[in-house]
Write an enzyme that holds these catalytic residues in place. Structure first.
Site, PDB file in Angstrom:
ATOM      1  N   MET A   1       9.458  47.733  -8.329  1.00 51.14           N
ATOM      2  CA  MET A   1       9.580  46.789  -6.764  1.00 51.14           C
ATOM      3  C   MET A   1       9.250  47.757  -5.694  1.00 51.14           C
ATOM      4  SD  MET A   1      13.294  45.102  -7.842  1.00 51.14           S
ATOM      5  CE  MET A   1      13.766  45.351  -8.137  1.00 51.14           C
ATOM      6  N   GLN A  54       1.992  50.726 -10.489  1.00 49.40           N
ATOM      7  CA  GLN A  54       0.792  49.608 -10.315  1.00 49.40           C
ATOM      8  C   GLN A  54       0.014  50.113  -9.052  1.00 49.40           C
ATOM      9  OE1 GLN A  54       2.947  46.272  -8.267  1.00 49.40           O
ATOM     10  NE2 GLN A  54       2.198  45.377  -9.893  1.00 49.40           N
ATOM     11  N   CYS A  84       1.704  40.084  -5.093  1.00 50.67           N
ATOM     12  CA  CYS A  84       2.444  40.598  -3.754  1.00 50.67           C
ATOM     13  C   CYS A  84       2.121  39.364  -3.387  1.00 50.67           C
ATOM     14  CB  CYS A  84       2.245  41.878  -2.777  1.00 50.67           C
ATOM     15  SG  CYS A  84       3.085  41.978  -2.148  1.00 50.67           S
ATOM     16  N   LYS A 123      -0.060  41.935 -12.829  1.00 50.22           N
ATOM     17  CA  LYS A 123       1.141  41.974 -13.018  1.00 50.22           C
ATOM     18  C   LYS A 123       0.731  40.341 -12.234  1.00 50.22           C
ATOM     19  CE  LYS A 123       5.772  41.103 -11.826  1.00 50.22           C
ATOM     20  NZ  LYS A 123       6.643  41.195 -11.378  1.00 50.22           N
ATOM     21  N   GLY A 185      11.064  36.829 -14.206  1.00 46.33           N
ATOM     22  CA  GLY A 185      11.657  36.426 -13.599  1.00 46.33           C
ATOM     23  C   GLY A 185      12.834  35.770 -14.396  1.00 46.33           C
ATOM     24  N   ASP A 186      14.343  35.995 -13.083  1.00 45.97           N
ATOM     25  CA  ASP A 186      15.552  35.559 -13.464  1.00 45.97           C
ATOM     26  C   ASP A 186      16.073  36.144 -14.537  1.00 45.97           C
ATOM     27  OD1 ASP A 186      14.821  34.236 -10.456  1.00 45.97           O
ATOM     28  OD2 ASP A 186      14.636  32.400 -11.122  1.00 45.97           O
ATOM     29  N   GLY A 208      13.917  42.717 -12.701  1.00 43.39           N
ATOM     30  CA  GLY A 208      13.958  42.748 -11.585  1.00 43.39           C
ATOM     31  C   GLY A 208      15.349  43.264 -10.606  1.00 43.39           C
ATOM     32  N   ARG A 209      15.715  42.159  -9.341  1.00 44.30           N
ATOM     33  CA  ARG A 209      17.045  42.348  -9.111  1.00 44.30           C
ATOM     34  C   ARG A 209      17.650  42.226  -9.537  1.00 44.30           C
ATOM     35  NH1 ARG A 209      15.233  36.777  -6.312  1.00 44.30           N
ATOM     36  NH2 ARG A 209      14.500  36.337  -8.665  1.00 44.30           N
TER      37      ARG A 209
HETATM   38  C1  LIG Z   1      12.154  44.230  -3.555  1.00 45.02           C
HETATM   39  C2  LIG Z   1      11.521  43.278  -4.177  1.00 45.02           C
HETATM   40  C3  LIG Z   1      10.071  44.148  -4.339  1.00 45.02           C
HETATM   41  C4  LIG Z   1       9.428  43.790  -5.318  1.00 45.02           C
HETATM   42  N1  LIG Z   1       7.787  44.388  -5.456  1.00 45.02           N
HETATM   43  C5  LIG Z   1       7.036  44.677  -6.267  1.00 45.02           C
HETATM   44  C6  LIG Z   1       5.866  45.009  -6.664  1.00 45.02           C
HETATM   45  O1  LIG Z   1       5.078  46.126  -5.685  1.00 45.02           O
HETATM   46  N2  LIG Z   1       4.669  45.361  -7.665  1.00 45.02           N
HETATM   47  C7  LIG Z   1       5.185  44.053  -8.197  1.00 45.02           C
HETATM   48  O2  LIG Z   1       4.453  43.590  -9.580  1.00 45.02           O
HETATM   49  N3  LIG Z   1       6.372  43.264  -8.271  1.00 45.02           N
HETATM   50  C8  LIG Z   1       7.147  43.318  -6.940  1.00 45.02           C
HETATM   51  N4  LIG Z   1       8.287  42.371  -6.394  1.00 45.02           N
HETATM   52  C9  LIG Z   1       8.835  41.312  -7.938  1.00 45.02           C
HETATM   53  C10 LIG Z   1       9.494  41.780  -9.315  1.00 45.02           C
HETATM   54  O3  LIG Z   1       8.606  42.273 -10.234  1.00 45.02           O
HETATM   55  C11 LIG Z   1       9.767  40.461 -10.644  1.00 45.02           C
HETATM   56  O4  LIG Z   1       8.407  40.248 -10.939  1.00 45.02           O
HETATM   57  C12 LIG Z   1      10.540  39.118  -9.981  1.00 45.02           C
HETATM   58  O5  LIG Z   1      11.493  39.991  -8.857  1.00 45.02           O
HETATM   59  C13 LIG Z   1      10.940  38.092 -10.437  1.00 45.02           C
HETATM   60  O6  LIG Z   1      11.857  39.308 -11.004  1.00 45.02           O
HETATM   61  P1  LIG Z   1      13.483  39.374 -10.967  1.00 45.02           P
HETATM   62  O7  LIG Z   1      14.090  37.871 -10.849  1.00 45.02           O
HETATM   63  O8  LIG Z   1      13.948  40.157 -12.386  1.00 45.02           O
HETATM   64  O9  LIG Z   1      13.975  39.821  -9.764  1.00 45.02           O
HETATM   65  C14 LIG Z   1       9.461  42.716  -6.191  1.00 45.02           C
HETATM   66  C15 LIG Z   1      10.793  42.615  -5.978  1.00 45.02           C
HETATM   67  C16 LIG Z   1      11.446  42.275  -4.740  1.00 45.02           C
HETATM   68  C17 LIG Z   1      12.798  41.572  -4.933  1.00 45.02           C
END
Ligand SMILES: Cc1cc2nc3c(=O)[nH]c(=O)nc-3n(C[C@H](O)[C@H](O)[C@H](O)COP(=O)(O)O)c2cc1C
Length: 329
Positions: A1, A54, A84, A123, A185-186, A208-209
């Site tokens: 992220m 990445q 992205c 991704k 995702g989620d 992720g989050r």
């Molecule tokens: C602050 C932030 C930065 C992110 N940066 C990237 C990134 O650089 N590359 C990527 O593939 N996904 C990025 N994502 C997406 C996450 O990898 C993930 O697919 C998305 O947040 C959904 O998953 P989650 O619900 O577990 O957060 C980012 C998400 C957030 C919130």
């Protein structure tokens, strides 16, 4: 992220059981022009491994060159960003734009796969527009071009982070390709992870989050250990993270970078809300540490133990690949 997965975050994730961690996205345009505004440079150490790095960009040859550099630096996987949604990235033809530009997307994956001997993964989001199913058409073509695994975050780029990830698309993608699919995702709990794995046939989930300021979420997801961390544990992990981030980004940059983490660590009912506000207003990280230790004095011993168990890697490689300042996704 982007803006989150610094080395300190990735090493923490590994300590809490993550099987694979990924770098922030690194900019290939920055590599070519040398003038990209950056958050910093990629740092890799051996205890993060296996590590995915990445990269994002729109030119196959530039992407291939960046892939060679990250492989040389020790990346175990090169992941390509086709997800992205941030305008600064999509307007250059990179990130999620490539979901609607299959020729170029396949050209990038083929060039990168040709350039390196480590596995190349991709991704994706579902597509640019809401309801798009572009990822389902593109996925099998990317595999043909050389992708050895696909991660799907099934929201559209337009959605950003609103609504829910539609994992029925993940299930469809799994049925269309014969490489491992990772569901993103989620994923916030063990129950959610198990449900997604069972209903999609995905090979793994990506968190992720939910892990931001909360490595204990990983422990819950992986081991089912739902015991909330004690306050001193939260404070010890936060200070360890702060110190590692300072070593990585330097004091000045780390001071701003860390502010968003205070709420992530101290929220979730762990500390009263005004405490975070107080920390954000302090000028130096030393003051923040002092205040944290005053709030949870038993954290000091724990912190010492953690620092002994997880010493700073001596074999860090700082790679001249810029990490983009643009948010990811
Ligand atoms: C602050 C932030 C930065 C992110 N940066 C990237 C990134 O650089 N590359 C990527 O593939 N996904 C990025 N994502 C997406 C996450 O990898 C993930 O697919 C998305 O947040 C959904 O998953 P989650 O619900 O577990 O957060 C980012 C998400 C957030 C919130």
């Amino acid at each position: 992220m982007a803006g989150v997965s610094v080395q300190a975050f990735r090493r923490q994730g590994r300590r809490f059981g993550a099987g694979l961690v990924c770098s922030e996205m690194v900019s290939c345009a920055g590599l070519q022009h040398g003038n990209e505004r950056t958050l910093g440079y990629l740092r890799i150490s051996s205890d993060e491994r296996p590590l995915a790095v990445q990269i994002f960009g729109s030119e196959p040859e530039v992407m291939a060159e960046a892939a060679r550099m990250v492989e040389d630096a020790g990346a175990d996987l090169v992941d390509v960003n086709f997800g992205c949604p941030v305008k600064k990235v999509t307007k250059t033809g990179a990130g999620a734009t490539l979901l609607e530009d299959p020729e170029r997307a396949c050209g990038i994956v083929a060039a990168v796969a040709e350039a390196v001997s480590v596995p190349v993964t991709v991704k994706m989001r579902r597509g640019l527009e809401n309801g798009s199913r572009s990822c389902l058409e593109l996925g099998p073509r990317l595999v043909e071009a050389g992708a050895e695994s696909l991660t799907l975050h099934p929201r559209s780029a337009r959605q950003m982070y609103t609504g829910e990830a539609d994992h029925s698309l993940t299930a469809e993608l799994v049925s269309r390709v014969d490489v491992p699919v990772v569901a993103s995702g989620d994923v916030t709990s063990r129950a959610r992870a198990q449900a997604i794995l069972a209903t999609t046939g995905a090979a793994a989930v990506m968190v992720g989050r939910a892990a931001q300021g909360n490595p204990w979420a990983l422990r819950e997801i992986i081991e089912g250990d739902a015991e909330p961390p004690a306050r001193e544990e939260v404070v010890a992990e936060l200070i360890l993270f702060m110190r590692a981030t300072v070593r990585e980004l330097g004091d000045k940059r780390a001071t701003g970078f860390l502010k968003k983490f205070y709420g992530w660590y101290l929220g979730r009912g762990r500390f009263p809300r005004p405490f975070k506000q107080e920390l954000v207003q302090l000028e130096t990280l030393e003051e923040v540490e002092t205040r944290l230790l005053a709030a949870a004095p038993e954290a000091a011993d724990l912190l010492e133990r953690l620092e002994t168990e997880a010493p700073e890697g001596e074999d860090d490689v700082v790679l001249d690949l810029p990490i983009s300042i643009y948010g990811g996704g």
